[in-house]
Design an enzyme around this catalytic site. Sequence first.
Site, PDB file in Angstrom:
ATOM      1  N   ASP A  31       0.854  -1.187   0.000  1.00 41.49           N
ATOM      2  CA  ASP A  31       0.000   0.000   0.000  1.00 41.49           C
ATOM      3  C   ASP A  31       0.888   1.234   0.000  1.00 41.49           C
ATOM      4  O   ASP A  31       1.664   1.453   0.929  1.00 41.49           O
ATOM      5  CB  ASP A  31      -0.895  -0.024   1.241  1.00 41.49           C
ATOM      6  CG  ASP A  31      -2.008   1.005   1.181  1.00 41.49           C
ATOM      7  OD1 ASP A  31      -2.174   1.649   0.128  1.00 41.49           O
ATOM      8  OD2 ASP A  31      -2.726   1.156   2.187  1.00 41.49           O
ATOM      9  N   ASP A  71      -2.826   2.420  -6.119  1.00 37.05           N
ATOM     10  CA  ASP A  71      -1.776   2.490  -5.099  1.00 37.05           C
ATOM     11  C   ASP A  71      -1.702   1.301  -4.155  1.00 37.05           C
ATOM     12  O   ASP A  71      -0.963   1.342  -3.173  1.00 37.05           O
ATOM     13  CB  ASP A  71      -1.935   3.773  -4.273  1.00 37.05           C
ATOM     14  CG  ASP A  71      -3.266   3.821  -3.533  1.00 37.05           C
ATOM     15  OD1 ASP A  71      -4.205   3.121  -3.950  1.00 37.05           O
ATOM     16  OD2 ASP A  71      -3.360   4.557  -2.538  1.00 37.05           O
ATOM     17  N   GLU A  72      -2.428   0.228  -4.430  1.00 38.79           N
ATOM     18  CA  GLU A  72      -2.304  -0.947  -3.570  1.00 38.79           C
ATOM     19  C   GLU A  72      -2.609  -2.216  -4.337  1.00 38.79           C
ATOM     20  O   GLU A  72      -3.353  -2.216  -5.317  1.00 38.79           O
ATOM     21  CB  GLU A  72      -3.206  -0.844  -2.338  1.00 38.79           C
ATOM     22  CG  GLU A  72      -4.690  -0.822  -2.636  1.00 38.79           C
ATOM     23  CD  GLU A  72      -5.530  -0.876  -1.368  1.00 38.79           C
ATOM     24  OE1 GLU A  72      -5.197  -1.668  -0.458  1.00 38.79           O
ATOM     25  OE2 GLU A  72      -6.530  -0.132  -1.290  1.00 38.79           O
TER      26      GLU A  72
END
Length: 365
Positions: free
Chosen positions: A15, A109-110
């Site tokens: 993350d 983003d993860e």
Amino acid sequence: MEGDPALIRKIIHVDMDAFYASVEQRDNPDLRGKPVAVGGSSKRGVVAAASYEARAFGVRSAMPSVTAQRQCPDLIFVKPRFEAYKDVSRQIREIFARHTDLIQPLSLDEAYLDVTHDKQGIGSAVKIAKAIRAAIRDETGLTASAGVSYNKFIAKLASDQNKPDGMCVILPDQGPEFVASLPVRRFHGVGPRTAEKMAKLGVHTGADLAQKDEAWLAQHFGSWGSYLFWAARGIDHRPVNENAVRKSIGAESTYYNDKRSEPELRDALEEIVDIVWDRIDRYQAEGRTLVLKARYSDFRTITRSRTVGYALSDRATIAQVGHALLDQILPVEMGVRLLGLTLSGLVGHDEIAHGAKPQGQFTFD
């Protein structure tokens, strides 16, 4: 079944830290060390992301911009640059791919990574996570946090333990105790209302949840009770699915001034269609059901939905169906304070696996 290879997994959840805001601070040195919010600064604007400096003042994503500005008077607003974020996301994905092909992105983003069989033969999930975080820092100038564990549920929980720029490892024999120590609000899918309902039932932590049998949980939480029963015991058999798509994709906006006229509601809906379409395009998703959500000034919420016999896979069609749904509530009874649009019935989503199989064991290092 302890030795069943199908149950032996090494899962990493990566993350990025305050991703959008961190990209802006990286690209503009003047923003470094300052409270930054990505989003619109107008009275109807919403914070899309906040730097850790801004979060210290209580600024959070989805917060109305006027509220964020009130809580942090020195807050600097930056317009989002989604193409820049996508470029960095592709860089990060390339780093992941050096170690495994089993990558399940959850957003820009993860992502989950299954490194049980890693390409480089490192053999240690912990060492792989360290290598990935180091490569992200060296090649993008950004930091990432990681959770390393034996299933997706715990890996995701672990990645949030030592943010920002941290890592947490939960070994198989530590899973149940780790989950027991957490407030139920940390469980994926447990929102404020569900947490409030659980509190009224005397359930505050994972340990409280583990005291309840599956029948009791099914009685109070329906089909979701099975997920809660196994999660409270640190068990999750969902595989990392590189082809997974979300069950639904949507967006909603809360307005500082209620919207009443048809023209301003049409304009507001077009703005939401843009946001939803960007997310649909990003995930290459298709669905057949569109849901319009409206909340009036008295906080009463209504929804309207339409399911069609073809895939809603382009912006024009989604906008057309969205406006047809809006027609069903016009003229509005009173001012509208929130408007949302969600595409569901998506093709290719992975289902949550339920089952009573024991977790497999393996060596991280």
